[in-house]
Design an enzyme around this catalytic site. Structure first.
Site, short mmCIF file in Angstrom:
data_model
loop_
_atom_site.label_atom_id
_atom_site.label_comp_id
_atom_site.label_asym_id
_atom_site.label_seq_id
_atom_site.Cartn_x
_atom_site.Cartn_y
_atom_site.Cartn_z
N CYS A 3 -20.09 -61.68 -8.26
CA CYS A 3 -20.13 -60.27 -7.88
C CYS A 3 -19.33 -60.01 -6.62
CB CYS A 3 -21.58 -59.79 -7.70
SG CYS A 3 -22.51 -60.70 -6.44
N HIS A 10 -26.49 -59.46 -3.48
CA HIS A 10 -25.68 -59.00 -4.60
C HIS A 10 -24.68 -57.97 -4.08
CE1 HIS A 10 -24.51 -57.92 -8.63
NE2 HIS A 10 -24.90 -56.66 -8.47
#
Length: 328
Positions: free
Chosen positions: A34, A276
């Protein structure tokens, strides 16, 4: 997607009575990439960067530039307007080129951005002699250091491809940019070696923007090493950033540039090692969220929810990399 079933982003545009304005493709995240996906999406929606990548005539074989060009070309020429793609070939090249990323660990998107831009810069110079990346991202600042004994001033000019800014609670990006140019006193162990005095002296140091880039990338320094905890901790402090900002320079003959925000990389989670990344980008007047393979339209008011938290210790989603483009 199967049959005539609409994706979430297609449903969002249909609800507005509009067609999807350009190809919008999410990226798979098989191995905690990510950190890379969020940067790749942000740069893809920088029209000038995408154009230069796709129009690069001479591309070194087996290079990062070749893999990036192939990915962007595939994303921009699909028959479908939305969908999901993978970046396996590109990430394979990344891992072969840099041992740091040759694993499935959670990495820093700013570190990836810096490495990728520098790697592309070297590859472009190898075939062109000069790099178009400098036309987009390169700015210049001047550091003026004044000896407090003899008052001699020493100037040093440096280039930057992004600005790393300190994070303070309940502050703003504009305040952080002003603090970047605040006068710093050099004393004690940090005394300045004055060429005129031929010894270390107390001094004043000030850094000023001399040339502002066409693409301004601001990195909010949200990760700080804690001696007590012996690890990096996240600063979720609230730092407001505007949709438009004006960056002053020290050259009177150069007008201050007005910038607009077109993309942001957001960090979610408690710290540097865990969390994230996702990105939001502006496309044809609409804000789109790319969370790896998931894409949806978001209200512009969402930006206010990624400023950070007014309370210390909170782990709210925070703007981390801010991408601005000059509009004048």
């Amino acid at each position: 997607m199967g049959g005539n079933r609409l994706s979430r982003i297609e449903q969002d545009f249909e609800a507005l009575g509009e067609q999807v304005p350009e190809r919008l493709f999410g990226l798979e995240n098989p191995d905690n990439i990510c950190y890379a996906n969020s940067v790749l999406q942000s740069l893809y929606f920088c029209q000038d960067f995408r154009k230069y990548v796709l129009n690069q005539k001479a591309v070194p074989p087996d290079s990062l530039l070749a893999e990036l060009r192939e990915l962007y070309y595939t994303m921009s020429t699909q028959k479908k307007m939305t969908g999901v793609m993978n970046s396996k070939k590109l990430m394979s090249k990344v891992r072969r080129s840099n041992e740091l990323f040759n694993n499935d660990d959670h990495h820093d998107s700013h570190e990836f951005f810096n490495w990728m831009i520098n790697q592309l810069d070297e590859e472009i110079k190898a075939v062109n002699g000069q790099s178009w990346l400098q036309q987009l991202f390169e700015g210049k600042f001047t550091t003026a250091t004044k000896c407090l004994c003899c008052e001699n001033v020493t100037y040093r000019e440096e280039v930057f491809m992004d600005l790393s800014l300190e994070v303070e609670q309940n502050s703003s990006l504009i305040a952080s940019l002003k603090n970047y140019s605040n006068t710093e006193i050099l004393s004690g162990q940090d005394k300045f070696l004055c060429d005129k005095c031929c010894c270390k002296q107390e001094a004043e140091r000030k850094t000023l923007i001399k040339h502002s880039p066409n693409l301004l990338v601001c990195h909010l320094k949200r990760f700080k090493y804690s001696e007590e905890l012996r690890r990096y901790v996240k600063l979720s402090s609230r730092v407001a950033f505007p949709s438009q900002l004006r960056l002053p320079t020290i050259l009177p003959e150069t007008p201050d540039k007005l910038y607009e925000l077109f993309a942001a990389v957001i960090h979610l989670g408690p710290g540097f090692q865990y969390g994230h990344y996702m990105s939001i980008v502006k496309s044809h007047g609409h804000w789109i969220k790319f969370d790896d393979d998931y894409i949806e339209m978001v209200d512009e008011k969402l930006i206010q929810h990624i400023f950070g938290s007014p309370k210390e210790g909170a782990t709210m989603p925070c703007g981390y990399l801010l991408f601005y483009r000059a509009i004048n």
